[in-house]
Design an enzyme around this catalytic site. Sequence first.
Site, PDB file in Angstrom:
ATOM      1  CG  HIS A  92      47.451  64.340  17.995  1.00 44.57           C
ATOM      2  ND1 HIS A  92      46.857  63.683  19.161  1.00 44.57           N
ATOM      3  CD2 HIS A  92      48.907  64.433  18.226  1.00 44.57           C
ATOM      4  CE1 HIS A  92      47.738  63.469  19.938  1.00 44.57           C
ATOM      5  NE2 HIS A  92      49.050  63.769  19.230  1.00 44.57           N
ATOM      6  CB  CYS A 146      51.498  60.907  23.704  1.00 46.09           C
ATOM      7  SG  CYS A 146      50.704  62.495  22.966  1.00 46.09           S
TER       8      CYS A 146
END
Length: 184
Positions: free
Chosen positions: A72, A169
């Site tokens: 991403h 993350c």
Amino acid sequence: QQLKMEVHELNPQETKFPAYCDGGDVLYTGRHLLVGVSDRTNEDALERIEQVFPEVPLVPVEPVAQGKYVLHLKSIVTHLDENTLLAPSDPIGYKVLRAMRAQELGYDAIRVPDVLACNAVVVNGTVLLQKTSCKTTQQTLEKACQERNLDLKYVDTSELAKKDAALTCCSVLLGIDENKVPSL
């Protein structure tokens, strides 16, 4: 309630086409919300984010690459401060900076050869980065941090890498200055 933050639903009512958004596609620099459009974040989410945070300019970033290291947006670009983005020095870095209109929006870009080192988290003046063996990346980042009065700390992320995860993350950054940081 303890954090005194307002929580907003991405899909406040039933809808045939729900909005969905991966936090890894959302980069808040302090000036803009840069939101990557991907398999994990759709156009409906962009619309909802604009409704929830009308005071923060939203910049949609079209996908430029996918692959082993690019899950991403924050897999390939993060920021060191309100004016400085961190991106790879390869063609993917050029494409993502162009897609987010970085130069037009007044951002400086620090470019490094190690794409994995572009996944940085800045907390209270300290840049957390995964360990890198690339000397050019190390020197570039050390110089950039020194110029910006930021500390630099390398973190062993080998266990994260086993699950294709990275530092961003594993972080939820909560701003203290309620005039600068939008609510979650």
